[in-house]
Design a protein around this motif. Structure first.
Motif, PDB file in Angstrom:
ATOM      1  N   GLN A  25       0.812  -1.212   0.000  1.00  0.00           N
ATOM      2  CA  GLN A  25       0.000   0.000   0.000  1.00  0.00           C
ATOM      3  C   GLN A  25       0.843   1.258   0.000  1.00  0.00           C
ATOM      4  O   GLN A  25       1.839   1.353   0.719  1.00  0.00           O
ATOM      5  CB  GLN A  25      -0.926   0.016   1.215  1.00  0.00           C
ATOM      6  CG  GLN A  25      -2.006  -1.052   1.190  1.00  0.00           C
ATOM      7  CD  GLN A  25      -2.876  -0.988   2.424  1.00  0.00           C
ATOM      8  OE1 GLN A  25      -2.927  -1.944   3.196  1.00  0.00           O
ATOM      9  NE2 GLN A  25      -3.566   0.128   2.638  1.00  0.00           N
ATOM     10  N   GLN A  26       0.412   2.235  -0.834  1.00  0.00           N
ATOM     11  CA  GLN A  26       0.987   3.568  -0.788  1.00  0.00           C
ATOM     12  C   GLN A  26       0.048   4.547  -0.088  1.00  0.00           C
ATOM     13  O   GLN A  26       0.422   5.686   0.180  1.00  0.00           O
ATOM     14  CB  GLN A  26       1.266   4.075  -2.206  1.00  0.00           C
ATOM     15  CG  GLN A  26       2.260   3.200  -2.981  1.00  0.00           C
ATOM     16  CD  GLN A  26       2.585   3.806  -4.326  1.00  0.00           C
ATOM     17  OE1 GLN A  26       2.873   5.000  -4.421  1.00  0.00           O
ATOM     18  NE2 GLN A  26       2.547   2.990  -5.362  1.00  0.00           N
ATOM     19  N   SER A  27      -1.191   4.094   0.190  1.00  0.00           N
ATOM     20  CA  SER A  27      -2.178   4.930   0.865  1.00  0.00           C
ATOM     21  C   SER A  27      -3.152   3.995   1.573  1.00  0.00           C
ATOM     22  O   SER A  27      -2.902   2.789   1.691  1.00  0.00           O
ATOM     23  CB  SER A  27      -2.916   5.818  -0.153  1.00  0.00           C
ATOM     24  OG  SER A  27      -3.651   5.004  -1.054  1.00  0.00           O
ATOM     25  N   GLU A  28      -4.277   4.547   2.030  1.00  0.00           N
ATOM     26  CA  GLU A  28      -5.270   3.708   2.682  1.00  0.00           C
ATOM     27  C   GLU A  28      -5.979   2.774   1.704  1.00  0.00           C
ATOM     28  O   GLU A  28      -6.540   1.770   2.107  1.00  0.00           O
ATOM     29  CB  GLU A  28      -6.310   4.595   3.389  1.00  0.00           C
ATOM     30  CG  GLU A  28      -5.739   5.391   4.559  1.00  0.00           C
ATOM     31  CD  GLU A  28      -6.809   6.205   5.255  1.00  0.00           C
ATOM     32  OE1 GLU A  28      -7.970   6.191   4.761  1.00  0.00           O
ATOM     33  OE2 GLU A  28      -6.496   6.864   6.262  1.00  0.00           O
ATOM     34  N   ARG A  83      -0.910   3.066  -7.621  1.00  0.00           N
ATOM     35  CA  ARG A  83      -1.737   4.109  -7.006  1.00  0.00           C
ATOM     36  C   ARG A  83      -2.477   4.837  -8.123  1.00  0.00           C
ATOM     37  O   ARG A  83      -2.087   4.760  -9.296  1.00  0.00           O
ATOM     38  CB  ARG A  83      -0.886   5.085  -6.198  1.00  0.00           C
ATOM     39  CG  ARG A  83       0.005   5.996  -7.017  1.00  0.00           C
ATOM     40  CD  ARG A  83       0.788   6.963  -6.143  1.00  0.00           C
ATOM     41  NE  ARG A  83       1.591   7.898  -6.923  1.00  0.00           N
ATOM     42  CZ  ARG A  83       2.808   7.652  -7.381  1.00  0.00           C
ATOM     43  NH1 ARG A  83       3.404   6.475  -7.117  1.00  0.00           N
ATOM     44  NH2 ARG A  83       3.447   8.577  -8.091  1.00  0.00           N
TER      45      ARG A  83
END
Length: 463
Positions: free
Chosen positions: A321-324, A370
C-alpha cells in the motif's frame, strides 16, 4: 400513362398524315379510347387503396390464432415466462422431431386451483388441435427450456415454476406421444443446461442456496436412453448467500465443469467448481487446494482469461500500500478434475476505467500501484517498484492514462506518451518512466501494448 397516349396521338398525326380521312379518323378514335381507359384506371390491376393494405396473415396463422382465441375466451390471459431466453407468449418448437413445429402457448386462469397452463397445439391436416395441457400452481413461469436429453428425437420440457417471490420449483417433463410425464423435480435458485457428463447430451444442473437447516447444493440430472433419470449432487461452499454468476466451462484435460461465483455472508466472493468424475458430481475446490485459493474481496469472476478454451479461477493478492486504498493483483488458476490448480496468468484489473494489464511474473512481489486523478479528464494509474525490505523505497516506472474531453488528442501526444487503444470518446495511453535502478524489468512500448486489454461487459441470460 396519359403522357404516353398523347405522344402516340401526335405520332399518329405524323405517320398517318398522308392517309385517307377514314384511316386517320379510325386511328384517332382508337387512341382516344386508350386515353379514356387510362383516365379511368383500367390499366391498373390494383387500386390505390389496395396499395396500402397490410400484409395478410397466412391461413395457418389464422387457424392457430382461432384456437388461441378459443382458450382466451374461457377467461385465460397470456402469462409468458419471465426469465431465460424463451419469453414469448406463443413459441414454435418441434417437440416430436417430425420436422413440423408445434405451438406452445402460456396462459393464466385466475379462478383455478392450477392457474398456470401451458397449451401445446399441433398441426393436424390443415388445422391445429390441442395436443397436451400442462398445468401448475404458483404465480407464473420463471423459464422454459426445450432440450433433447437422451438424443431420441423427442424434446423434453424443462419448466421453472415461480411459486413465490423467492421460491422456484423445477419440473422436467417427458413429452413422448404428447403425454407429459414428470420425470424429475426439485426446488432451485438457478438452472443451467450443459453437457457436464461429457456424453454429448445436455444435462440439467439445478443450483439451490442453503438455509440454516439444509446446505446448498448443485443437483445434476441426466436422462438415460431407457428413460431413467439419474440424479447426482454436491454441496456448495457453506456461507454462500447469493449467486453472482454461474457458467459452464472446461478444465485442463478437457473435462467439463460448472463455475459458480457466490457472495459469502461475511463478504467477498468465492468460486465453486463442479465437475463430473469417477461416476459422481464433485466440488473440486473443496478437495485438494482448499477454499482459501478462490476467496477474494473484489467482484472478479471465473473466466477464460487467456483465450485457451479453459476457464480460469481468480485469486487476489493485495499489493503493498501507498495509501489507505488497497489495490490487488489477480492470479488466474486452471484446474484439473482432481482439484489440482496451475497458475497460468497474473493481471492488474482497473474496473473503473474498463481495462486490465497482463503482469510479467518478475513484477509479482515487488509491484505497487496508485491512482492519480489530478487533471480533469485524465485518470491515471501509476505502476511502481516497492522494495520488499524497505517499504519507504517506491520508484515509479510506468503510467497508464484514460483520457477524455475535447483535448484528449493533445494530451495523448504529450512528451513520452504513446497510444494503446481508442474507444469512442476515450483514448488509452501510456508512459514509460526511466529509473536506471535495475530493480524491476521494464517493458517496451510494444510489450505494454500487447499486455494491455479491454474489459468488456459479459451478458449472461441463463444457462
Amino acid at each position: 400513362m396519359l403522357i404516353v397516349v398523347l405522344a402516340a396521338v401526335t405520332a399518329a398525326e405524323y405517320w398517318f398524315g398522308g392517309a385517307s380521312v377514314r384511316v386517320r379518323t379510325a386511328v384517332k378514335l382508337s387512341l382516344a379510347l386508350l386515353v379514356l381507359l387510362a383516365l379511368s384506371g383500367c390499366f391498373f390491376r390494383t387500386t390505390a387503396d389496395e396499395l396500402y393494405y397490410l400484409p395478410r396473415a397466412s391461413d395457418e396463422f389464422i387457424k392457430l390464432q382461432t384456437r388461441i382465441d378459443g382458450v382466451r375466451a374461457t377467461g385465460a390471459e397470456y402469462a409468458p415466462p419471465t426469465g431465460g431466453e424463451n419469453r414469448q407468449s406463443v413459441q414454435l418448437v418441434d417437440i416430436d422431431g417430425d420436422g413440423v413445429k408445434e405451438a406452445v402457448a402460456f396462459f393464466r386462469v385466475a379462478a383455478d386451483d392450477n392457474p398456470i397452463k401451458i397449451y401445446i397445439f399441433r398441426v393436424v391436416g390443415d388445422d391445429y388441435e390441442v395436443a397436451d395441457i400442462i398445468q401448475g400452481a404458483g404465480t407464473g413461469i420463471e423459464s422454459i427450456r426445450y432440450i433433447d436429453m437422451d438424443a431420441d428425437g423427442t424434446t423434453e420440457l424443462l419448466v421453472g415454476w415461480q411459486m413465490g417471490a423467492a421460491l422456484r420449483h423445477m419440473t422436467l417433463y417427458s413429452m413422448r406421444g404428447f403425454n407429459h410425464i414428470s420425470i424429475a423435480e426439485t426446488d432451485y435458485t438457478t438452472l443451467t443446461v450443459t453437457d457436464l457428463t461429457g456424453d454429448g447430451c445436455p444435462d440439467v444442473a439445478a443450483t439451490r442456496l442453503g438455509t440454516s437447516e439444509v446446505p446448498g447444493e448443485v443437483a445434476l440430472f441426466t436422462l438415460m436412453t431407457d428413460g431413467e433419470v439419474v440424479r447426482y449432487s454436491a454441496n456448495i461452499t457453506d456461507g454462500i448467500e447469493s449467486i453472482s454468476r454461474i457458467a459452464a466451462g472446461k478444465l485442463r484435460g478437457a473435462s467439463y465443469a460448472l463455475f459458480l461465483d457466490g457472495k459469502l455472508t461475511g463478504g467477498g466472493i468465492i468460486t465453486d467448481v463442479f465437475c463430473f468424475s469417477g461416476g459422481a458430481l464433485n466440488n473440486i475446490t473443496r478437495v485438494a487446494t482448499g477454499e482459501e485459493l478462490v476467496s477474494r474481496p473484489i467482484n472478479v469472476f471465473a473466466t477464460d482469461i487467456n483465450g485457451d478454451g479453459i476457464t480460469e479461477v481468480p485469486r487476489t493478492i493485495a499489493l503493498p500500500q501507498q495509501s489507505e486504498t488497497i489495490y490487488y493483483a489477480i492470479e488466474w488458476y486452471a484446474f484439473r478434475s482432481n482439484g489440482s490448480a496451475t497458475l497460468v496468468q497474473s493481471t492488474y484489473h482497473n474496473y473503473s476505467d474498463s481495462w486490465y494489464l497482463v503482469l510479467p511474473e518478475s513484477w509479482l512481489g515487488r509491484l505497487t500501484v496508485r491512482r492519480e486523478d489530478f487533471v480533469s479528464g485524465e485518470r491515471t494509474i501509476v505502476f511502481s517498484y516497492a522494495d520488499p525490505v524497505r517499504p519507504d523505497i517506491v520508484l515509479d516506472f510506468m503510467k497508464i492514462f484514460t483520457l477524455s474531453g475535447d483535448n484528449r488528442e493533445e494530451r495523448a501526444r504529450l512528451s513520452g506518451r504513446f497510444t494503446l487503444q481508442r474507444d469512442g470518446d476515450k483514448i488509452y495511453a501510456a508512459q514509460l518512466i526511466e529509473t536506471n535502478s535495475g530493480l524491476i524489468t521494464p517493458l517496451t512500448q510494444e510489450e505494454v501494448a500487447l499486455a494491455f486489454k479491454r474489459i468488456y461487459t459479459e451478458w449472461i441470460t441463463g444457462g
